[in-house]
Design an enzyme around this catalytic site. Structure first.
Site, PDB file in Angstrom:
ATOM      1  N   HIS A  65     -35.384 -40.830   0.009  1.00 48.16           N
ATOM      2  CA  HIS A  65     -34.376 -40.081  -0.724  1.00 48.16           C
ATOM      3  C   HIS A  65     -35.019 -39.248  -1.837  1.00 48.16           C
ATOM      4  O   HIS A  65     -34.994 -39.616  -3.020  1.00 48.16           O
ATOM      5  CB  HIS A  65     -33.322 -41.029  -1.304  1.00 48.16           C
ATOM      6  CG  HIS A  65     -32.331 -41.492  -0.287  1.00 48.16           C
ATOM      7  ND1 HIS A  65     -31.596 -42.660  -0.420  1.00 48.16           N
ATOM      8  CD2 HIS A  65     -31.952 -40.942   0.888  1.00 48.16           C
ATOM      9  CE1 HIS A  65     -30.808 -42.795   0.639  1.00 48.16           C
ATOM     10  NE2 HIS A  65     -31.011 -41.773   1.436  1.00 48.16           N
TER      11      HIS A  65
ATOM     12  N   CYS B 129     -39.360 -49.535   5.957  1.00 48.74           N
ATOM     13  CA  CYS B 129     -40.201 -50.297   5.030  1.00 48.74           C
ATOM     14  C   CYS B 129     -40.306 -51.739   5.528  1.00 48.74           C
ATOM     15  O   CYS B 129     -39.296 -52.361   5.873  1.00 48.74           O
ATOM     16  CB  CYS B 129     -39.595 -50.278   3.635  1.00 48.74           C
ATOM     17  SG  CYS B 129     -40.463 -51.350   2.457  1.00 48.74           S
TER      18      CYS B 129
ATOM     19  N   GLU C  99     -29.648 -48.207   4.088  1.00 46.83           N
ATOM     20  CA  GLU C  99     -30.254 -49.533   4.250  1.00 46.83           C
ATOM     21  C   GLU C  99     -29.206 -50.578   4.611  1.00 46.83           C
ATOM     22  O   GLU C  99     -29.440 -51.455   5.451  1.00 46.83           O
ATOM     23  CB  GLU C  99     -30.995 -49.943   2.975  1.00 46.83           C
ATOM     24  CG  GLU C  99     -31.724 -51.269   3.132  1.00 46.83           C
ATOM     25  CD  GLU C  99     -32.413 -51.732   1.871  1.00 46.83           C
ATOM     26  OE1 GLU C  99     -32.511 -52.955   1.666  1.00 46.83           O
ATOM     27  OE2 GLU C  99     -32.865 -50.863   1.079  1.00 46.83           O
TER      28      GLU C  99
ATOM     29  N   THR D 195     -32.585 -54.034  -0.776  1.00 42.40           N
ATOM     30  CA  THR D 195     -33.848 -54.220  -1.502  1.00 42.40           C
ATOM     31  C   THR D 195     -33.928 -53.456  -2.817  1.00 42.40           C
ATOM     32  O   THR D 195     -34.831 -53.708  -3.616  1.00 42.40           O
ATOM     33  CB  THR D 195     -35.040 -53.782  -0.629  1.00 42.40           C
ATOM     34  OG1 THR D 195     -34.932 -52.383  -0.348  1.00 42.40           O
ATOM     35  CG2 THR D 195     -35.095 -54.572   0.663  1.00 42.40           C
TER      36      THR D 195
ATOM     37  N   CYS E 246     -37.038 -55.889  -3.545  1.00 43.05           N
ATOM     38  CA  CYS E 246     -38.468 -55.709  -3.322  1.00 43.05           C
ATOM     39  C   CYS E 246     -39.246 -55.678  -4.637  1.00 43.05           C
ATOM     40  O   CYS E 246     -38.697 -55.421  -5.710  1.00 43.05           O
ATOM     41  CB  CYS E 246     -38.726 -54.455  -2.486  1.00 43.05           C
ATOM     42  SG  CYS E 246     -38.645 -52.918  -3.408  1.00 43.05           S
TER      43      CYS E 246
ATOM     44  N   SER F 253     -30.688 -41.742  -4.438  1.00 44.76           N
ATOM     45  CA  SER F 253     -31.707 -42.790  -4.414  1.00 44.76           C
ATOM     46  C   SER F 253     -31.197 -43.991  -5.184  1.00 44.76           C
ATOM     47  O   SER F 253     -31.070 -43.948  -6.411  1.00 44.76           O
ATOM     48  CB  SER F 253     -33.016 -42.274  -5.035  1.00 44.76           C
ATOM     49  OG  SER F 253     -33.887 -43.336  -5.340  1.00 44.76           O
ATOM     50  N   SER F 254     -30.909 -45.074  -4.479  1.00 47.53           N
ATOM     51  CA  SER F 254     -30.336 -46.254  -5.121  1.00 47.53           C
ATOM     52  C   SER F 254     -31.232 -46.787  -6.226  1.00 47.53           C
ATOM     53  O   SER F 254     -30.773 -47.074  -7.331  1.00 47.53           O
ATOM     54  CB  SER F 254     -30.092 -47.349  -4.074  1.00 47.53           C
ATOM     55  OG  SER F 254     -29.641 -48.537  -4.681  1.00 47.53           O
TER      56      SER F 254
END
Length: 339
Positions: A60, A116, A146, A184, A214, A242-243
């Site tokens: 993102h 990922c 995701e 994540t 993560c 973008s989270s």
């Protein structure tokens, strides 16, 4: 009458710029999963030639996407947009439902999975719990790629999405064993709050073998927390979709920074926002290259004399392997021109 009254005065010269302290949070920017995903696209272009198709944004970040487009990557939303020309398709770092590679195989498409490995780990954990007979409570944001990918690993109805503590207090899963998984890139603090509610309601809730959020998300949030109280203002470089970048902005304000803004790159940042302030912080989401942080610093230098301090809370040395088709394969050799 004074004939010089309307003559503009010469600009003052030699006026010193105000000093601004800049705290650079570390780690920031690219994580191992993002770096791997971008390399997959670049190597695929090198070894198979253009075009290489990519389903959804590889990560993102518009700068990254546009840079790869100039090299020959073609971004699509769905596989049916891709012609049957024998060129590979790459699945983004966020992961995809199982139906996507199945559809690619049905069309005999070559595909490369840039998911990922830490997202893939969440997929395997969810499958393990499902095999053991548990219903999965997935903590995450509705509509995020995701989340769509993780829910798509299991049959419909096997996973219930829980977005926040309010939903955790109200969710009514089917009777039987329960397990949880998480996106994540969530806020560590928000996720803890949700889990506290779920564990109070469901004491036998099974957990992942290892935390799903993560290392990169955790480290970047810890770095922001380390500088937030010292800052009058925080700049988070990252995309609005973008989270992990959005979470960094939220974390900064919750951790004591009076104001935090999200900008995609230097040209989007107005340095006058920090006029009169003494100390600001800068960080970047996991999909934002360091080049874009440099752009923000350059913008600030136009207006201020900067005193820069790096504040690093963790060292990251993780490297993920590339997909097998890209390992040690010679680049495509162009055909000789016809005479």
């Amino acid at each position: 009458m004074d004939q010089t009254a309307n003559v503009p005065l010469p600009l003052a010269t030699g006026i010193a710029k105000p000093t601004l302290k800049v705290l650079l949070a570390g780690p920031r920017g690219f994580c191992a999963g993002v770096d791997r995903a971008i390399k997959i696209v670049e190597l695929a272009l090198e070894r198979f030639g253009a075009p290489v198709y990519v389903r959804h944004e590889i990560v993102h970040n518009r700068f990254v996407v546009e840079t790869l487009q100039t090299k020959g990557a073609v971004f699509v939303e769905e596989l049916d947009e891709i012609p049957d020309d024998g060129q590979p398709v790459i699945f983004s770092a966020h992961g995809v439902p199982k139906s996507v590679p199945a559809a690619a195989e049905a069309r005999q498409m070559m595909y490369l999975d840039a998911t990922c490995p830490l997202v893939s780990k969440v997929h395997r954990e969810a499958e393990r719990h499902f095999k053991d007979g548990a219903h999965i409570l997935l903590i995450g944001h509705a509509g995020h790629p995701e989340v769509i990918g993780t829910m798509g690993q299991l049959p419909a109805g096997s996973v219930t999405l829980v977005e926040d503590a309010e939903q955790a207090a109200a969710v009514q899963p089917p009777p039987g064993p329960l397990a949880y998984a998480t996106q994540t890139t969530l806020s560590v603090d928000d996720t803890t709050e949700v889990l506290d509610v779920l564990r109070a309601r469901f004491p036998d809730l099974s957990a992942p073998i290892k935390e799903d959020i993560c290392y990169a998300t955790t480290n970047r949030q810890a770095a922001v927390k380390a500088i937030a109280e010292r800052c009058d203002f925080m700049v988070v470089v990252g995309a609005p979709n973008s989270s992990n970048s959005v979470r960094l902005r939220e974390v900064a304000e919750r951790a004591g920074c009076p104001r935090a803004v999200l900008v995609q790159r230097g040209r989007d940042f107005d340095p006058s926002l920090v006029d009169g302030l003494s100390t600001i912080g800068i960080t970047a989401g996991a999909s934002a290259p360091e080049l874009l942080v440099g752009e923000v610093v350059t913008r600030l230098r136009e207006r201020f004399t900067l005193e820069i301090e790096d504040v690093t809370v963790a060292e990251e040395k993780i490297i993920f392997n590339l997909p097998r088709p890209l390992r040690d394969r010679p680049a495509r050799v162009p055909a000789p021109a016809a005479e």
